[in-house]
Structures are given as structure tokens and as C-alpha cells.
Design an enzyme around this catalytic site. Structure first.
Site, short mmCIF file in Angstrom:
data_model
loop_
_atom_site.label_atom_id
_atom_site.label_comp_id
_atom_site.label_asym_id
_atom_site.label_seq_id
_atom_site.Cartn_x
_atom_site.Cartn_y
_atom_site.Cartn_z
N ASP A 94 0.86 -1.33 0.12
CA ASP A 94 0.09 0.26 0.01
C ASP A 94 0.88 1.12 -0.08
OD1 ASP A 94 -1.94 1.90 0.20
OD2 ASP A 94 -2.93 1.04 2.10
N ASN A 201 -7.46 -1.88 7.73
CA ASN A 201 -6.90 -0.82 8.72
C ASN A 201 -7.43 0.63 8.15
OD1 ASN A 201 -4.76 -0.62 7.33
ND2 ASN A 201 -3.45 -0.44 8.72
N LEU A 204 -11.77 6.62 8.29
CA LEU A 204 -12.18 8.17 8.47
C LEU A 204 -12.81 8.17 9.63
CD1 LEU A 204 -13.59 10.80 6.01
CD2 LEU A 204 -14.52 10.39 8.39
N HIS A 233 -7.23 8.07 6.85
CA HIS A 233 -6.32 6.93 6.68
C HIS A 233 -6.58 6.15 5.53
CE1 HIS A 233 -3.90 3.14 8.48
NE2 HIS A 233 -3.27 3.87 7.81
N HIS A 323 3.26 6.97 5.09
CA HIS A 323 4.23 5.76 5.47
C HIS A 323 4.39 4.96 4.21
CE1 HIS A 323 0.29 5.66 7.89
NE2 HIS A 323 0.22 4.59 7.29
N GLY A 372 -1.77 6.69 14.29
CA GLY A 372 -3.07 6.50 14.13
C GLY A 372 -3.29 4.95 15.26
N SER A 374 -5.89 2.05 16.69
CA SER A 374 -6.96 0.99 16.26
C SER A 374 -8.26 1.68 16.44
CB SER A 374 -6.95 -0.41 16.81
OG SER A 374 -6.85 -0.25 18.45
N HIS A 398 4.09 4.87 13.23
CA HIS A 398 3.14 5.51 12.16
C HIS A 398 1.68 4.89 12.80
CE1 HIS A 398 2.33 1.18 11.05
NE2 HIS A 398 1.60 1.46 10.08
#
Length: 475
Positions: A94, A201, A204, A233, A323, A372, A374, A398
């Protein structure tokens, strides 16, 4: 992880005991975080330390867990002039997954009155979920322009303003992108996915600033306790994944042709200066621009939705940080400036105070860094530290980082029960997939508070504010 193989440098830095033919290895994190990591993390970062042209140490961030090739949370820098390599396994599938954070003028009191309606509205307007198509369908020629222009293309076409670009890494565009190095299959996957959140994962999240740790930096970042923020994210979607898949093959062939002994076939790589290395760089940078444009479009859609409920809302960009990248950066090593290609897989750039790449208002305090959390646990905003340059080539954590596989999470939790439990705690979840919600259960991730504390303790970035979630849109 077996800590007997490590030597503590201090409470938050550890080194892997030396071994012939391997460069140094440094792991950041406290004893509890490292003990909870899989031994595979140590094996993978040790393999990274055997790659040609590595400068300094191969490193893992406090949120590290094992991945494909590099561990997620892995950082390594290579010098092209010293035979340094570039590896698709050091960037990830990603490409340029990251977080766009928006400040808002909406008060918590106003949000509370319209929370359910806003959650429903965002769920309708933000395309989320595996294979979900976006509202914007582009033709191949337009996609090529996006792959070169990034967020700048999006702004030029009405998705936001130039003020956004000042608060995005590299002003929203990676130089050197080459759409010609991106396969037709990768491009085909993206034609209907611009402006989409994706699954896994990605999220918004509407958040409230729950606690401020550094009042001066928070003021410079434009945030205070009780403020409402929005974090988005996501990354480069199907295009980035296909680029990673394609180049794992071509880079493996290059390594074989050039006689590079791979400690792990998942670390397929080629010299940065080689034709294969340059082709991957061009394609990877196109993937970065895809992700930057994607988040810019999603920010536009988010603003449109919030202004439906709060017509007077101001929604400027706080920062957009990526990232899963490899970036050419100048760093001081042994007293001299060197151009290095810094792989950050599941790690973010975290420039310290005074860095010329930062917006003027942030420069005295350091780059905004977003960890960020979970689903349902909260996130942190931090600021890059000066000492992070020497310790980790200006890199930081990250996210919370997984501590449990998705299959294990599915065996332990049920999506509907999690969502109901979070609703009772005042956190509204909207998702296409109950299975996906279970896979992303808060307990499947490390403690975000401990990760943020360790990131600060290691001198990588200092805590500025903790964000408590209110609404979370998941794929």
C-alpha cells in the site's frame, strides 16, 4: 521476542547482538513492547541489515510487527553511490498509505447534537470497502496526469485549495514519477478507485482533542482541548498493490542477474542506480502521487459532507503524512551530508524543528507526526524531534501496530458485538463488513498510549495531543 538476544542501549533503544556480515540493528521501544513482538520481527530486520549499501543501522519503530520482506515499522537508508539498493519489500504494497488530518471549527457540543446524522452522512458520501468504486471515474490519460501531479492535480481540478498543499509532504507531489513504469493492470485497477477509502485498517475518523501535552506546539498546529478533528487514513489502493506485486518479480530477477545474495526472497531488490531500480522508483513515486491525490479528493468529499451539517465549518488541513515510502533525502552521517534513499515501511517521516521542508508555522516546533490508533482507541499527534535525525533518519512510528493476526482476531471477537460496545462508550462505527470490524478489533492492536510514550522516550517525536474517537467509518 527473546530479549536475551538484545543489548539495551537505554530504556527505549536496543541493539541486536553483533554477527559477521551484518550491519547494526537497532530496535526502538520499551521492554514490554519488545517482549510482545514476534521473533519474526527480529529475523526480518536482521535480514535487512545484510542488504548492500546500508548506511547506519537497520531499525524498527516501537509499533513494529512482522510483514512481507521488511517488518512493518522497519526503517533503512541506502546510499546509491555505495551500491545501495531499493526494495519493494521495504516500501510495502500500500504505497504511501498515510493520514490526512483536518482541523475543524465545529465545537464538540454542536457535534454531539448531530453525531448520528453525520456518521450516516459520511458513510454514504465516503466510498469505503473492498473493491468499492469512487464517485470519480477517470480515463487512462487522466490517470497518468494524476500519477505525475498527485494532490496538486486534485487541487487544480477543484478538489481543495493551494492552502492544503503547504501542509502536505513534498507539497502534495513526488518528483520523478514515471507512469510509463506502471503496468496496464495496475492502472486498470485504479480507474474507478480514486477518492475511495478501501478496507482493512483504513478509516475516516471524527475525533476530539482529549488532552494536550505540549501547549506551544499545539497552538502552532492550531489545536486545543475540545477541538474536533477529522483523520483520513488510506493509500494508493489497487494501483499501489499491483505496483508492489509487479516489481517484486522484476527486482528478484535483477538481484539474480547482478549476483545479489538475498537473505530472504521477500527482500527482492536491485541497485538504486540500475535500470530495474530506476524503473521501480518511477513507478513507486507514481504510487505516492496516486495516494496523495486520493487523500486530497477524500478530504474534499469530507468537507462537503461536514458543511452539509455545519454550513459555516472551516476545515483546513493540519498535515498529511505518508508511510510506506522510499524517499531521497539528505542526512548528516559521520559529519557530512549524504543523499540517502530512506525506506520507511509502516513508519513516517518526522523532521525536527528548523527543517526547511516544513511550513513556516510548524518549523520552530517540528513536523506534525500522526500515530493512528486502532478502531475506537484514539490517536496521537506528535512533533518531530531534532535528535530523531541522528537516531533514525528523522523517522517515527505510524500507528499502534498489530499484535494479533486477523484470523486470530476473528476467532476472538464478533463485529456486531464490538460495534454495539463502542456505541455504548459514545463511539459510532459505520462499516460495510462485520468481519472487517472483528479483524480490526481494538484488542488486536498494541496499546497506542505505550507506543506514543515509547516514540517520545526514544527521542523520535514528542507527544503534542491525544485524540479521542467519536465517529469511525470503516470499509
Amino acid at each position: 521476542m527473546d530479549l536475551s538476544r538484545l543489548e539495551p542501549l537505554d530504556a527505549y533503544r536496543w541493539s541486536l547482538r553483533g554477527e559477521a556480515g551484518r550491519a547494526p540493528v537497532v530496535l526502538f521501544g520499551d521492554r514490554e513492547l519488545l517482549t510482545g513482538m514476534d521473533d519474526k520481527v527480529l529475523e526480518q530486520i536482521g535480514n535487512v541489515a545484510r542488504l548492500p549499501g546500508l548506511v547506519g543501522a537497520a531499525m524498527t519503530m516501537p509499533d513494529a510487527h512482522w510483514g512481507y520482506g521488511f517488518p512493518i515499522g522497519g526503517v533503512a537508508a541506502f546510499d546509491a553511490e555505495q551500491g545501495g539498493i531499493i526494495s519493494a519489500g521495504g516500501v510495502g504494497f500500500d504505497i504511501s498509505c498515510g493520514i490526512r488530518c483536518l482541523r475543524t471549527s465545529v465545537t464538540l457540543e454542536r457535534l454531539a447534537r448531530k453525531m448520528k446524522a453525520l456518521a450516516d452522512g459520511l458513510f454514504v458520501s465516503i466510498p469505503a470497502g473492498l473493491g468499492r468504486e469512487g464517485h470519480l471515474h477517470v480515463d487512462p490519460e487522466t490517470l497518468d496526469r494524476i500519477l505525475v501531479g498527485g494532490a496538486q492535480w486534485a487541487v487544480e481540478h477543484g478538489y481543495g485549495s493551494g492552502e492544503d498543499l503547504a501542509c502536505i509532504e513534498d507539497h502534495g507531489r513526488a518528483d520523478g514519477a514515471d507512469p510509463a513504469q506502471v503496468s496496464a493492470q495496475a492502472k486498470a485497477r485504479q480507474l474507478r478507485e480514486m477518492g475511495t477509502l478501501g478496507s482493512g485498517n483504513h478509516y475516516l475518523e471524527v475525533q476530539v482533542v482529549d488532552r494536550v501535552f505540549d501547549a506551544s506546539a499545539a497552538a502552532a498546529f492550531g489545536i486545543a482541548e475540545g477541538d474536533v478533528l477529522v483523520s483520513i487514513h488510506c493509500g494508493s489502493r489497487g494501483l499501489g498493490h499491483q505496483i508492489g506485486t509487479d516489481y517484486l518479480v522484476s527486482l528478484a530477477k535483477a538481484a539474480g542477474r547482478l549476483g545479489i545474495a538475498l537473505p530472504d526472497r521477500e527482500l527482492a531488490c536491485a541497485p538504486i542506480a540500475s535500470p530495474e531500480g530506476q524503473a521501480y522508483l518511477g513507478a513507486m513515486r507514481a504510487g505516492i502521487n496516486c495516494a496523495l491525490a486520493n487523500r486530497q479528493i477524500l478530504a474534499y468529499l469530507t468537507r462537503h459532507t461536514l458543511r452539509h451539517f455545519f454550513p459555516d465549518a472551516e476545515l483546513p488541513t493540519l498535515f498529511d503524512v505518508s508511510h510506506n515510502t522510499c524517499k531521497a533525502e539528505t542526512h548528516r552521517v559521520d559529519g557530512r551530508e549524504r543523499l540517502l534513499y530512506v525506506h520507511r515501511k509502516g513508519a513516517t517521516r518526522a523532521f525536527g524543528p528548523g527543517h526547511p521542508a516544513l511550513p513556516d508555522r510548524y518549523r520552530p516546533f517540528g513536523q506534525p507526526v500522526i500515530i493512528g490508533g486502532s478502531m475506537g482507541t484514539g490517536s496521537y499527534i506528535l512533533a518531530g524531534c531534532a535528535e530523531g535525525e541522528a537516531r533514525a533518519f528523522s523517522s517515527a512510528s505510524h500507528g499502534a501496530g498489530r499484535q494479533m493476526s486477523r484470523s486470530a482476531a476473528l476467532r476472538r471477537w464478533r463485529g456486531r458485538e464490538l460495534i454495539d460496545d463502542l456505541a455504548e462508550r459514545g463511539i459510532l462505527i459505520r462499516t460495510e463488513s462485520m468481519r472487517g470490524a472483528a479483524e480490526e478489533a481494538p484488542g488486536a492492536y498494541k496499546d497506542v498510549h505505550r507506543v506514543a510514550e515509547a516514540t517520545e522516550g526514544a527521542g523520535l517525536a514528542r507527544r503534542v495531543a491525544f485524540l479521542r474517537p467519536k465517529i469511525c467509518i470503516k470499509g
